[in-house]
Design a protein around this motif. Structure first.
Motif, PDB file in Angstrom:
ATOM      1  N   LYS A  17      17.881  24.119  59.353  1.00  0.00           N
ATOM      2  CA  LYS A  17      18.321  25.509  59.479  1.00  0.00           C
ATOM      3  C   LYS A  17      17.788  26.032  60.807  1.00  0.00           C
ATOM      4  CE  LYS A  17      19.857  25.510  55.260  1.00  0.00           C
ATOM      5  NZ  LYS A  17      20.495  24.274  55.053  1.00  0.00           N
ATOM      6  N   MET A  20      14.074  30.326  61.137  1.00  0.00           N
ATOM      7  CA  MET A  20      13.107  30.307  60.048  1.00  0.00           C
ATOM      8  C   MET A  20      12.229  31.550  60.105  1.00  0.00           C
ATOM      9  SD  MET A  20      11.972  26.329  60.212  1.00  0.00           S
ATOM     10  CE  MET A  20      10.718  26.592  59.002  1.00  0.00           C
ATOM     11  N   SER A  37      14.230  27.152  65.462  1.00  0.00           N
ATOM     12  CA  SER A  37      13.567  25.851  65.324  1.00  0.00           C
ATOM     13  C   SER A  37      14.016  24.792  66.335  1.00  0.00           C
ATOM     14  CB  SER A  37      13.711  25.326  63.900  1.00  0.00           C
ATOM     15  OG  SER A  37      15.043  25.240  63.525  1.00  0.00           O
ATOM     16  N   SER A  86      16.247  30.975  57.013  1.00  0.00           N
ATOM     17  CA  SER A  86      15.518  30.246  55.970  1.00  0.00           C
ATOM     18  C   SER A  86      14.066  30.726  55.956  1.00  0.00           C
ATOM     19  CB  SER A  86      15.590  28.738  56.209  1.00  0.00           C
ATOM     20  OG  SER A  86      14.964  28.419  57.416  1.00  0.00           O
ATOM     21  N   ASN A  88       9.991  30.139  55.432  1.00  0.00           N
ATOM     22  CA  ASN A  88       8.921  29.152  55.535  1.00  0.00           C
ATOM     23  C   ASN A  88       7.634  29.814  55.058  1.00  0.00           C
ATOM     24  OD1 ASN A  88       7.373  26.955  56.127  1.00  0.00           O
ATOM     25  ND2 ASN A  88       7.310  27.336  58.317  1.00  0.00           N
TER      26      ASN A  88
END
Length: 114
Positions: A17, A20, A37, A86, A88
């Protein structure tokens, strides 16, 4: 006879993804940032340490401040056209309290969480 070069598989980064969400909480401030990322850079961030936000907050470290940081970060993401992020979480972060406030307010702003 010419041997063609081997076909390389696609890099693993293509399947991750791209954005993050990472959060950091101190005894005085709340920080949330969205990392890109593939390039390992900070794409967007919001913090209760920003001078523009400190004036409108009663406290810079409670759940209400975390909710406000999440809302501001969600609005910044939507302004730049990033619809999904996403999450984390570190080992010590549970979906409770400030973490829940940040995530829920980003979701309420209209950003899809993966």
């Amino acid at each position: 006879m010419v041997i063609p070069p081997p076909v390389r598989p696609l890099p693993l980064v293509n399947f991750l993804k791209p954005y993050m969400l990472k959060m950091h909480f101190t005894n005085k401030f709340v920080h949330a940032q969205v990392m890109h990322s593939p390039t390992a850079t900070v794409a967007f961030s919001a913090s209760s340490q920003e001078k523009a936000l400190r004036g409108g907050m009663e406290s810079t470290r409670d759940v209400a401040a975390a909710a406000k940081i999440g809302k501001i970060l969600g609005e910044r993401l939507l302004m730049k056209g990033i619809p999904a992020v996403s999450i984390n979480l570190n080992r010590d972060q549970r979906y409770h309290g400030k973490v829940k406030a940040v995530i829920d307010s980003i979701r309420e702003a209209g950003v899809k969480l993966l």
